[in-house]
Scaffold this active site. Structure first.
Site, mmCIF file in Angstrom:
data_model
loop_
_atom_site.group_PDB
_atom_site.id
_atom_site.type_symbol
_atom_site.label_atom_id
_atom_site.label_comp_id
_atom_site.label_asym_id
_atom_site.label_seq_id
_atom_site.Cartn_x
_atom_site.Cartn_y
_atom_site.Cartn_z
ATOM 1 N N MET A 17 68.626 39.665 61.586
ATOM 2 C CA MET A 17 68.448 39.197 62.965
ATOM 3 C C MET A 17 69.027 40.222 63.921
ATOM 4 O O MET A 17 70.232 40.497 63.896
ATOM 5 C CB MET A 17 69.164 37.850 63.182
ATOM 6 N N CYS A 114 58.097 42.085 61.995
ATOM 7 C CA CYS A 114 58.445 41.959 63.419
ATOM 8 C C CYS A 114 57.185 42.080 64.284
ATOM 9 O O CYS A 114 56.494 43.098 64.243
ATOM 10 C CB CYS A 114 59.465 43.029 63.811
ATOM 11 N N HIS A 181 58.175 35.475 55.194
ATOM 12 C CA HIS A 181 58.328 34.579 56.338
ATOM 13 C C HIS A 181 56.981 33.865 56.479
ATOM 14 O O HIS A 181 55.967 34.504 56.804
ATOM 15 C CB HIS A 181 58.668 35.400 57.587
ATOM 16 N N ASN A 212 61.245 32.222 53.541
ATOM 17 C CA ASN A 212 61.875 32.267 54.864
ATOM 18 C C ASN A 212 60.983 31.572 55.897
ATOM 19 O O ASN A 212 59.771 31.567 55.773
ATOM 20 C CB ASN A 212 62.102 33.740 55.271
ATOM 21 N N GLY A 214 62.102 28.364 57.363
ATOM 22 C CA GLY A 214 62.308 26.914 57.342
ATOM 23 C C GLY A 214 63.363 26.370 58.282
ATOM 24 O O GLY A 214 63.617 25.162 58.301
ATOM 25 N N ALA A 240 67.560 32.269 58.926
ATOM 26 C CA ALA A 240 67.875 32.997 60.162
ATOM 27 C C ALA A 240 68.491 32.038 61.172
ATOM 28 O O ALA A 240 69.713 31.932 61.278
ATOM 29 C CB ALA A 240 66.625 33.674 60.718
ATOM 30 N N ARG A 241 67.660 31.301 61.903
ATOM 31 C CA ARG A 241 68.182 30.517 63.027
ATOM 32 C C ARG A 241 69.227 29.476 62.610
ATOM 33 O O ARG A 241 70.228 29.296 63.311
ATOM 34 C CB ARG A 241 67.017 29.861 63.770
#
Ligand code: FMN
Length: 493
Positions: A17, A114, A181, A212, A214, A240-241
């Site tokens: 990130m 990205c 992702h 990735n 979720g 990540a988040r």
């Protein structure tokens, strides 16, 4: 290719990130139970210009850009756990960067997911997904060129077939694992993740697949991680988040209050001298809807790690850490520098620190040097001070009788730096400097005598000026400051 002993199966990883995945967050994620931590994406063009520097004070390895910015900071604690993610569209440059960091990280990852313009316009990020030949060239070069595992992170393609076919081609390059992702390149983070695509990929290749995407709808706590893994049939999960909002999501014992997480994050940020703006950014992500609360506003207004620490009531921790680091800096400086004079170009240098307690009150080496110069009918000593950006420390060079003298050690203030350079000059010339315990020097004796005089002698005027100067120390100077104006000189004796 050597895949090393690093395993990508049955692991939970902190996702790459930008801005979030710097050292404090990675260490925190490891503390809470993450198995692997990806750094933020770092662009190859910037990284190739960096210099690898061992930072003995912080006990880190820093990769420093020509403008002195720390692009990547890492430490022993994460050496076997940190994955270095790069943005690249060039096999040779990718290899150069991988070799630069190879000794200090556990694996190299290439970002192929990205969707931001700054990435895609250079052919990086998701742009790579439409150029499989380029993907192959980059990954093969890396796999054969470095001794640590190589991985990549992709987004899914418009159909399951295209996605599976691309991943099978990627697998043949010899990479150790692939993170998928589960979103199309046009999809935003709020869109639901496509677990079925990840599942299809996991069933079609034999390398570990790391699921990735979720965070929002599926993974909120540690217990959800296994659910997400099962839903995608992947080997592993990358968050990540969910981790950005509360890094204790990696804790098998359950989530911690975000207040605790913020405090622990801040302690790492202070300890590793993290850039204040980065610290602030990460804390604001954790504050989420509380970013407009009184605490949030205080954090937003803060400009330094000291001010941020104050907002969290950690000023004492901040000060103790600074003191500890300064002591270490001083010790390292002393032990690494010779104490005999050494020529640095045309400047005579010695490793000398000015220790105020070694001199009587109102006596300084600068005064001794000035007195001596006058007696010898020389020009007044001229001081030129510079300040370096990384720790805002000062170094001064004094010119006396056309010769230059400087301490190789950096000081915390301009005043101290000037005193240190004066000591170098006095010691090289064998002149008394006024230190306590030093053999009786002319100046000290004169001072004692003048204590009973009418106070009109030149020395006494100098003494007065000195006392005034002590009471009103001028602000730090600008870099590359020129010779002192005579009144300034007198005022800073
Ligand atoms: C603040 C932020 C920065 C990100 N930066 C990167 C990055 O540097 N490299 C990358 O591959 N993905 C990056 N991503 C995407 C995440 O790694 C991840 O693929 C995405 O957020 C979906 O995972 P999640 O649902 O767990 O959040 C970033 C995401 C966020 C929220």
């Amino acid at each position: 290719m050597a895949a090393g002993r690093l395993s990508f199966r049955n692991i939970t990883a902190l996702a790459p990130m930008v801005r979030v995945g710097t050292l404090p967050m990675r260490l925190l994620a490891l503390d809470y139970g993450a198995d692997l931590v990806y750094c933020e994406e770092l662009i190859d063009l910037k990284m190739v210009q960096c210099q690898r520097v061992v930072n003995e004070v912080l006990e880190t390895v820093d990769f420093i850009a020509p403008d002195d910015r720390v692009m990547f900071r890492t430490c022993m604690r994460e050496k076997d756990r940190v994955v270095f993610q790069m943005g690249t569209a060039d096999p040779d440059r990718a290899l150069a960067v991988a070799r630069l960091v190879e000794k200090d990280v556990a694996a190299i990852d290439v970002n192929m997911g990205c969707p931001k313009e700054y990435s895609t316009k250079g052919g990086m990020g998701v742009a790579l997904l439409s150029d499989p030949d380029k993907i192959e060239a980059i990954l093969k070069k890396l796999v054969t060129g470095v001794s640590i595992p190589v991985t990549c992170k992709i987004r899914i393609l418009p159909s399951v077939e295209e996605t599976v076919s691309l991943v099978q081609r990627i697998e043949k390059t010899g990479i150790a694992a692939i993170a998928v992702h589960g979103r199309f390149k046009e999809e935003r983070p709020r869109h639901p993740v496509h677990c079925d695509y990840i599942q299809a990929v996991a069933g079609a290749v034999s390398i570990p697949v790391i699921a990735n995407g979720g965070s929002l709808d599926l993974v909120r706590t540690h217990a959800d991680v296994e659910e997400f893994r099962k839903a995608t049939s992947a080997s592993s999960v990358m968050l990540a988040r969910a981790a950005m909002w509360n890094a204790s999501v990696f804790r098998s014992q359950g989530l911690l209050p975000v207040e605790t997480v913020m405090e622990e994050y801040l302690r790492y940020a202070v300890q590793y001298d993290n850039h204040a703006f980065n610290t602030k950014y990460c804390l604001c992500q954790m504050l989420r809807d509380k970013v407009e609360s009184p605490l949030g506003k205080q954090v937003q207004a803060a400009q330094t790690n000291a001010e941020i620490s104050e907002a969290y009531g950690l000023q004492e921790f901040y000060q103790q850490t600074q003191d500890r680091l300064q002591t270490k800096r001083d010790t390292l400086q002393r032990s690494s520098q010779p104490s005999c004079p050494v020529m640095d170009g045309d400047i005579i240098t010695m490793a000398i620190k000015f220790e105020r307690r070694e001199y009587p009150p109102q006596i300084t080496p600068k005064m001794f040097l000035l007195e001596w110069s006058r007696r010898e009918k020389l020009e007044q000593p001229r001081y030129k001070t510079v300040q370096r950006s990384q720790d805002r420390a000062f170094q001064s060079t004094v010119t006396v009788a056309k010769k230059k003298y400087r301490s190789s050690l950096w000081e915390k203030s301009k005043k101290f730096a000037e005193q240190a350079s004066a000591i170098v000059c006095l010691r090289v010339l064998g002149i008394p400097e006024g230190r306590l315990g030093e053999d009786d020097s002319g100046l000290v004796c004169k001072r004692k005598r003048e204590g009973r005089s009418n106070g009109n002698s030149e020395e006494e005027r100098g003494k007065k000026l000195h006392v005034e100067a002590e009471a009103s120390e001028p602000a730090a100077p600008a870099e590359g400051e020129g010779p002192n104006h005579p009144t300034q000189l007198a005022g800073t004796l």
